[in-house]
Design a protein around this motif. Structure first.
Motif, short mmCIF file in Angstrom:
data_model
loop_
_atom_site.label_atom_id
_atom_site.label_comp_id
_atom_site.label_asym_id
_atom_site.label_seq_id
_atom_site.Cartn_x
_atom_site.Cartn_y
_atom_site.Cartn_z
N GLU A 9 121.81 -35.19 42.88
CA GLU A 9 122.42 -36.51 42.71
C GLU A 9 122.71 -36.81 41.24
O GLU A 9 123.77 -37.35 40.91
N GLN A 10 121.81 -36.43 40.38
CA GLN A 10 122.02 -36.67 38.95
C GLN A 10 123.18 -35.82 38.43
O GLN A 10 124.04 -36.30 37.69
N ARG A 12 125.64 -34.56 40.17
CA ARG A 12 126.88 -34.94 40.86
C ARG A 12 127.59 -36.07 40.13
O ARG A 12 128.82 -36.14 40.15
N GLU A 13 126.84 -36.95 39.50
CA GLU A 13 127.40 -38.07 38.73
C GLU A 13 128.45 -38.87 39.49
O GLU A 13 129.53 -39.13 38.98
N GLU A 14 128.17 -39.24 40.72
CA GLU A 14 129.07 -40.08 41.53
C GLU A 14 130.36 -39.37 41.93
O GLU A 14 131.28 -39.99 42.46
N ARG A 15 130.50 -38.09 41.65
CA ARG A 15 131.71 -37.36 42.05
C ARG A 15 131.70 -37.16 43.57
O ARG A 15 130.64 -37.15 44.18
N ARG A 49 127.71 -27.87 36.57
CA ARG A 49 126.60 -28.82 36.37
C ARG A 49 125.61 -28.77 37.54
O ARG A 49 124.40 -28.76 37.34
#
Length: 77
Positions: A9-10, A12-15, A49
């Motif tokens: 989740e970190q 991914r950064e809202e992608r 990432r």
């Protein structure tokens, strides 16, 4: 598993990246797969990432597979 999900989740950064888990009953070895949205402009960066973030949790080699729709919405004929 909780730490690995938090790392995903970190990274991914809202992608628009989804994380799937193979549906089998192996209690030891889990197979995860990321799905990168077709409109993601920086998919290669997102993949790097996420791979880096999940590397510490991997139990085997990471590999890449690419698919194209052949039927249904988005299929190319």
């Amino acid at each position: 598993m909780t730490a690995a999900l938090a790392a995903f989740e970190q990274a991914r950064e809202e992608r628009p990246v989804r994380l799937l888990q193979r549906h089998d009953n192996d209690p030891v070895f889990q197979t995860w797969m990321e799905i990168y949205g077709p409109d993601l402009p920086d998919a290669a960066d997102a993949e790097r990432r996420i791979a880096a973030a999940l590397g510490a949790f991997a139990q085997g080699p990471r590999h890449r597979e690419a698919f194209a729709a052949v039927a249904g919405p988005g299929a190319v004929h």
